[in-house]
Design an enzyme around this catalytic site. Structure first.
Site, PDB file in Angstrom:
ATOM      1  CG  ASP A 333     -60.576 -35.215  32.648  1.00 57.66           C
ATOM      2  OD1 ASP A 333     -61.174 -36.257  32.352  1.00 57.66           O
ATOM      3  OD2 ASP A 333     -59.469 -34.891  32.158  1.00 57.66           O
ATOM      4  CD  GLU A 362     -61.246 -39.485  34.798  1.00 60.54           C
ATOM      5  OE1 GLU A 362     -61.517 -40.450  34.078  1.00 60.54           O
ATOM      6  OE2 GLU A 362     -60.538 -38.536  34.411  1.00 60.54           O
TER       7      GLU A 362
END
Ligand code: CA
Length: 636
Positions: A333, A362
């Protein structure tokens, strides 16, 4: 020790501190022959007391023990008979005296408040030893096909599941929906994905494990990074149960031939007053020049991967899940907030033990929050060097193809290539199909290291987005758009990825941020699958496209060039060439009229908008007509 001395953030970055206190050994609680040894890193604490409990949630400690301060800032104690007991630490720092769970805890009681000195050797299901050898068999990231699943969404609405919303639902064979169609793990097994990517399954804070049905959360609120979430277990009170059940889930998925990827959220913690901060105040977090907490994550407390002991924590944590739970990959993340050097260390550590592990994240470019260190974002990720026999380095999500296909996630009424704006998005489609390597800044181009997708847990589901952008279209027309998009994602260079249920037209009823919206919004509606239903037709088409990708390595090999020909109205022909020979041609017609195209040689049609799969639908040559909003997939 630094009694009652307020610490300046730079203190941690002095050579003196690093030399004296950086520690490379294991931390946490270790159990052997009924004894437990406790080790916690707290160099700035003036006192640490170990509190032992018989229960994970109730009663007072049966013993409080002053711990011994050792080299490298470690506090240690070994206690007979403490195996299987619960514990906390009472840590005294310049912030005062606070009770905390162990940041390195491997087990925990209810809501992760008390850690557990768990004997992991007692948590292995039958067949676990052999499962160590499980491999997905992928030789590159391109060979993976990933489905993103939330444990609770997955089974909550399966009427005949005994373990709705739990880890154990993944172990249930023979589940069906109201039309008698196989659902649950039997469904996953047939769909053709290679990996399940689980939304957070480490212990997160928001759902009260004593009453799990009263709240819902995706789980991006980390509490204990190395403990499974308790609300997905059948008994969150006894720390060993969640561990056993988690392992049974992994085993069942492996037995179905499916790898397991964990979503890991090391970039922030649920609260600033976390076990990290109670143990070593300020050390684990980034601060701005004025002393305030860095907040690039928009969660209020960016962690500091560049600090040695946090980089070590992240690396240890990933290795722990890979080794103890046989996890096959990790999705980071907000990976763009982590420093590149730490991500390289993680890549090396993980790929040294599991060369086929997938690592991706990400990689958004989110502002420079680290002094002097490059961050692990889309601009820098190509600098990661794959270790040894690794299937690749680290991949990043491709938001260019995501937004190019269906319009920006930040503008809900904006359309993209498949839903009304093909010409203006054609460059993004070519960039995406080329694996993020066409002109400009390459994203690890040589290995096609890019995660291509149209939908994930964030933002509108694809089906909802199509309804919002194209309110005048019929369901049939939106289905065409959807399958056109799926053809592009699934046949692009890189790794296809989708939110579970995208293939059955999943809706969240227009909700674009369902992180706590409850089960009704989030559940996968398995009953939408019935013979000839729109959802069923979509699912069969996805399944066919996955089969095509898996059957023809022209779509997954590294040494393939895609030559593009731009056609009228934003239509596009993509010729997949190897050694100068075209082995596949994908013709994309995003317009609302029929497209005429000339095939240069006889080719076999495998997908035509209504059917897709390995079976040849027709062999065509010369002039062909591609219907509106349709992709034709040819193989030579
Ligand atoms: Ca929890």
């Amino acid at each position: 020790m630094f009694k009652n001395r307020p610490l300046k953030k730079l203190f941690f970055d002095t050579d003196e501190f690093k030399k004296k206190y950086h520690y490379d050994g294991e931390l946490g609680a270790f159990v052997k022959d009924g004894c437990a040894t406790f080790k916690i890193w707290a160099p700035t604490a003036s006192n640490v007391v170990l509190n032992l409990y018989g229960s994970g949630s109730e009663g007072k400690p049966y013993k409080n023990i002053d711990m011994r301060f050792c080299d490298n800032g470690i506090w240690s104690h070994t206690e007979e008979g403490a195996a299987g007991k619960y514990y906390t630490y009472t840590v005294t720092t310049h912030l005062g005296t606070q009770i905390t769970a162990d940041p390195y805890a491997k087990g925990a009681g209810l809501n992760g408040e008390r850690s557990m000195a768990i004997d992991l050797s007692l948590t292995n299901p039958e067949g676990w030893e052999e499962d160590k050898a499980f491999r997905t068999g992928i030789k590159s990231y391109s060979e993976a096909i990933i489905g993103e699943v939330h444990v609770r969404d997955f089974s909550n609405k399966i009427a005949n599941s005994e373990y709705k919303g739990k880890y154990l639902a993944f172990t249930e064979n023979g589940l069906t929906n109201k039309s008698g169609i196989p659902v649950g793990i039997d469904y996953l097994k047939k769909l053709g994905i290679t990996h399940v990517h689980l939304l957070p399954v480490y212990d997160y804070a928001t759902v009260n494990e004593a009453e799990p049905d009263s709240q819902f959360n995706w789980g991006y609120d980390p509490k204990n990074y190395n403990v499974p979430e308790g609300s997905y277990s059948t008994d969150p009170y006894h720390g060993e149960v969640r561990v056993k059940e988690f392992k049974k889930m992994v085993l069942a998925l492996h037995n179905a031939g499916i790898g397991v990827i964990m979503d890991v959220v090391y970039n922030h913690t649920y609260e600033t007053n976390s076990s990290f901060n109670k143990t070593v105040p300020d050390y684990y977090y980034r601060h701005n020049a004025d002393g305030s907490l860095s907040n690039a994550s928009y969660c209020g407390n960016d962690t500091a991967s560049e600090r040695y002991m946090y980089g070590k924590f992240m690396t240890d944590s990933v290795l722990y899940w890979a080794n103890e739970y046989h996890i096959d990959g990790f999705r980071f993340d907000l990976m763009g907030l982590h420093d590149l050097a730490t991500m390289q260390k993680i890549e090396k550590a993980l790929h040294s033990v599991k060369p086929d592990a997938l690592i991706y994240g990400e990689g958004w470019v989110m502002g420079d929050t680290i002094d002097g260190s490059p961050q692990a974002n889309q601009l820098n990720i190509s600098k990661i060097v794959p270790t040894g026999e690794a299937v690749g380095g680290i991949a990043v999500f491709n938001d260019v193809i995501r937004d190019g296909l269906k319009g920006s996630v930040f503008n809900k009424t904006e359309g993209g290539y498949i839903n009304g704006a093909p010409s203006s998005n054609i460059e993004k489609i070519m960039f995406g199909m080329s694996g993020g390597s066409r002109g400009g800044q390459p994203w690890s181009a040589e290995n096609n290291m890019v995660i291509n997708y149209m939908s994930a847990h964030d933002n509108h589901t694809l089906w909802d987005k199509l309804a919002i952008t194209n309110p005048e279209s019929s369901d049939e027309e939106r289905l065409k758009m959807n399958l056109l998009g799926a053809s592009i994602v699934i046949l692009s260079k890189g790794t296809p990825f989708m939110q579970a249920g995208e293939e059955m037209l999943r809706t969240k009823h227009g909700e674009d941020n369902s992180y706590k919206s409850g089960d009704e919004i989030n559940n996968i509606d398995w009953d939408s699958l019935s013979p000839n239903s729109l959802a069923y037709r979509a699912m069969m088409y996805y399944k066919g496209l996955f089969a095509i990708r898996r059957a023809y390595n022209i779509f997954t090999a590294q040494n393939v060039e895609i030559g593009f020909t731009e056609l009228a109205g934003g239509a596009l022909a993509a010729e997949y060439c190897r050694d100068g020979i075209t082995e596949a041609t994908v013709i994309l017609n995003p317009t609302k009229s029929v497209l005429n195209y000339t095939l240069k040689k006889p080719m076999r049609l495998l997908a035509n908008g209504s059917k897709a799969g390995k079976r040849t639908l027709s062999t065509d040559e010369g002039e062909i007509k591609v219907p509106a909003l349709t992709a034709y997939v040819y193989i030579s």
